[in-house]
Write an enzyme that holds these catalytic residues in place. Sequence first.
Site, PDB file in Angstrom:
ATOM      1  N   HIS A 112       1.567   3.851   1.849  1.00  0.00           N
ATOM      2  CA  HIS A 112       2.144   4.596   2.968  1.00  0.00           C
ATOM      3  C   HIS A 112       3.670   4.605   2.862  1.00  0.00           C
ATOM      4  O   HIS A 112       4.285   3.601   2.483  1.00  0.00           O
ATOM      5  CB  HIS A 112       1.708   3.992   4.305  1.00  0.00           C
ATOM      6  CG  HIS A 112       0.301   4.317   4.671  1.00  0.00           C
ATOM      7  ND1 HIS A 112      -0.431   3.544   5.536  1.00  0.00           N
ATOM      8  CD2 HIS A 112      -0.520   5.324   4.294  1.00  0.00           C
ATOM      9  CE1 HIS A 112      -1.643   4.072   5.681  1.00  0.00           C
ATOM     10  NE2 HIS A 112      -1.715   5.153   4.928  1.00  0.00           N
TER      11      HIS A 112
ATOM     12  N   ASP B 117       6.127   4.385   4.882  1.00  0.00           N
ATOM     13  CA  ASP B 117       6.964   3.412   5.582  1.00  0.00           C
ATOM     14  C   ASP B 117       6.994   2.062   4.865  1.00  0.00           C
ATOM     15  O   ASP B 117       7.684   1.136   5.287  1.00  0.00           O
ATOM     16  CB  ASP B 117       6.530   3.251   7.050  1.00  0.00           C
ATOM     17  CG  ASP B 117       5.119   2.728   7.222  1.00  0.00           C
ATOM     18  OD1 ASP B 117       4.238   3.056   6.401  1.00  0.00           O
ATOM     19  OD2 ASP B 117       4.877   2.005   8.211  1.00  0.00           O
ATOM     20  N   HIS B 118       6.275   1.961   3.741  1.00  0.00           N
ATOM     21  CA  HIS B 118       6.290   0.756   2.911  1.00  0.00           C
ATOM     22  C   HIS B 118       6.873   1.031   1.520  1.00  0.00           C
ATOM     23  O   HIS B 118       7.167   0.098   0.789  1.00  0.00           O
ATOM     24  CB  HIS B 118       4.877   0.184   2.776  1.00  0.00           C
ATOM     25  CG  HIS B 118       4.340  -0.264   4.089  1.00  0.00           C
ATOM     26  ND1 HIS B 118       4.401  -1.575   4.502  1.00  0.00           N
ATOM     27  CD2 HIS B 118       3.780   0.422   5.111  1.00  0.00           C
ATOM     28  CE1 HIS B 118       3.883  -1.674   5.712  1.00  0.00           C
ATOM     29  NE2 HIS B 118       3.509  -0.475   6.101  1.00  0.00           N
TER      30      HIS B 118
ATOM     31  N   HIS C 233       0.852  -1.189   0.000  1.00  0.00           N
ATOM     32  CA  HIS C 233       0.000   0.000   0.000  1.00  0.00           C
ATOM     33  C   HIS C 233       0.886   1.237   0.000  1.00  0.00           C
ATOM     34  O   HIS C 233       2.080   1.147   0.249  1.00  0.00           O
ATOM     35  CB  HIS C 233      -0.986  -0.003   1.170  1.00  0.00           C
ATOM     36  CG  HIS C 233      -0.350   0.070   2.522  1.00  0.00           C
ATOM     37  ND1 HIS C 233       0.405  -0.971   3.061  1.00  0.00           N
ATOM     38  CD2 HIS C 233      -0.359   1.047   3.453  1.00  0.00           C
ATOM     39  CE1 HIS C 233       0.824  -0.615   4.260  1.00  0.00           C
ATOM     40  NE2 HIS C 233       0.389   0.603   4.522  1.00  0.00           N
TER      41      HIS C 233
END
Length: 182
Positions: free
Chosen positions: A34, A36-37, A32
């Site tokens: 975000h 932090d990904h 997804h």
Amino acid sequence: VIDPALDDPGYLATIIQAGEERGGLRRILITHGHSDHTGGAEALRARLNIPIYAFSRAGFPLADEEVPDGTTFSQGDDTLRAIHTPGHRFDHLCFLLENQRTIFVGDLIAGMGTIVIVPPEGDMLDYLASLHRLQTLDLVRIVPAHGPTITDPQAKLTEYIEHRLQREQQILAILQVNPRGI
């Protein structure tokens, strides 16, 4: 590689080395959008000249290709299947390594604690439906983006569903006492 989180040379070098030990990296998969990904996705693509795959360019505009629900990728002697699991975010995907019965869940489930669902990106009804969808799979392990690997998938899925339904009941009880809200 799934969800290269950081644009950090040392971190990316570790990913590249691990990939080379397993025959090389061929694609970047995003659970997804975000940060932090996705933080290292662009830099990793530039270093290796490999494509980025995500559910939607609306969720991650840097994606080279969109990945519809059910898309499969050859992974050696196994198959990796994308499963659309909205709820935490509209564009959330899990990736099931079919023969190993291992699912990489991004932020659908955490190894410890629970996941935040924040509208409008997140939707609790979609989230519960995604958890129920995973319950129908014959899983051996869940690999979350945050926290340790889960070795009793059905127990964790049941725990998550029961927790969310308990929270719903708490909110309804408060609204019965104070219909205008808190």
